[in-house]
Motif scaffolding. Sequence first.
Motif: not given
Length: 388
Positions: A252-265
């Motif tokens: 139920t908790m929201g997420c801010f991970v995508t605001a702090t980093m991205a996935q670089l390949f």
Amino acid sequence: MTAMATDGDRLPFLVNDMVIEEQLCQMRCSYCLTEEYNLLMNVPDARLRLTTDRRQDWHEILDLYHEHVDAPILRLSGGEFFWLKGSTEFVEEASRRYETVQVITNGVFLNERRVEALAALGNVQLNISLDGHTLELNKHRLPPKQAKLHDVIMRGLDTAAKAGIKIDIQSVLTDANYDGQLEFAEFLRERYAGLATLYFFPVRGETFDRMGPPAGDHLVPLVERYDEFSSVLPPRAYVEHMAEQLRTNVRTMGCFVTATMAQLFGQGDVSACPHAWVKPMGNLAENRTLLLDQYGSHQHYDLFMHERPRFAFCKTCATPSDVLNLYFLDRITEEEIAGTHLYSGERSLARLRQLKAAFRPMTAGAAGAAGAAAGDQTVSVSSGTETA
């Protein structure tokens, strides 16, 4: 965040999460999320790619990334990164431009020479994927044909700990190990107190239906005995959050991970979330301003950035990155997050404060709701009731 871009229009990220040769792994973890995972024979030119030193290519991608992003932390993974030629040397070279480098590894290739080289750098950490201290607890990680690797991994863990390297351990909770984490914590406390931190989280994605733990109060003992095991556990709120996640199997908790980093390949592709590899937004080698142009505006951000998860994958997702979410929602203090391995550096803590201030307009209401929910969760975890 885009408005906060400084240093020649560079986005203030926290982590550069870089995956290199994600399909090249010698293990056969049954819950691996990588598409066509762990099948060496299915990867074009796999043996050539394993034995060719491609550090120059990886550095070129890093250079493109940092043209428009500033991040004090580098998190490296594969596949199995240490299986690749030149991997240790690349860590050494990359460590010069980051405050902290953490390498995610299955632990098989942590020989004494490699560990000594990493320890000498001073700012390199390890994140070892290990579901428990016994072979039985690693049932989904090590099939019978690879059972002998368990002893190899445990020796690697011991070697790294004795060298003084900071270690995070990722334990994926499945139907094989969800009731063995207290014993795992006891094992770690006896041997690696203050050196290793155990991060447990449930298996994610479609594999959850096949091998996820049944809903229940499985982590209640660790919540109730947190003070006894705090030397090998993340902040208390993280343990409580994972206990609640396992109690309901619903996030139920929201997420801010995508605001702090991205996935670089490693080949330059960029995806919005490091934990859900949706179709890449583009490739840095083809569009040098990709992140600056697409951050926050690409449609994928609309999938991930919600007060309550809406994207199907997110509804069962829980990862060690939730330490960040709990910090932004005021459930983990700055002192507590400074006590973690990955985020303890001065530049990293300064960036965390900067991000938290930027997110405050979004988190102010959510933090209050999360705090109230956390109070209810603590009651429900300790009492076993169905209050949520």
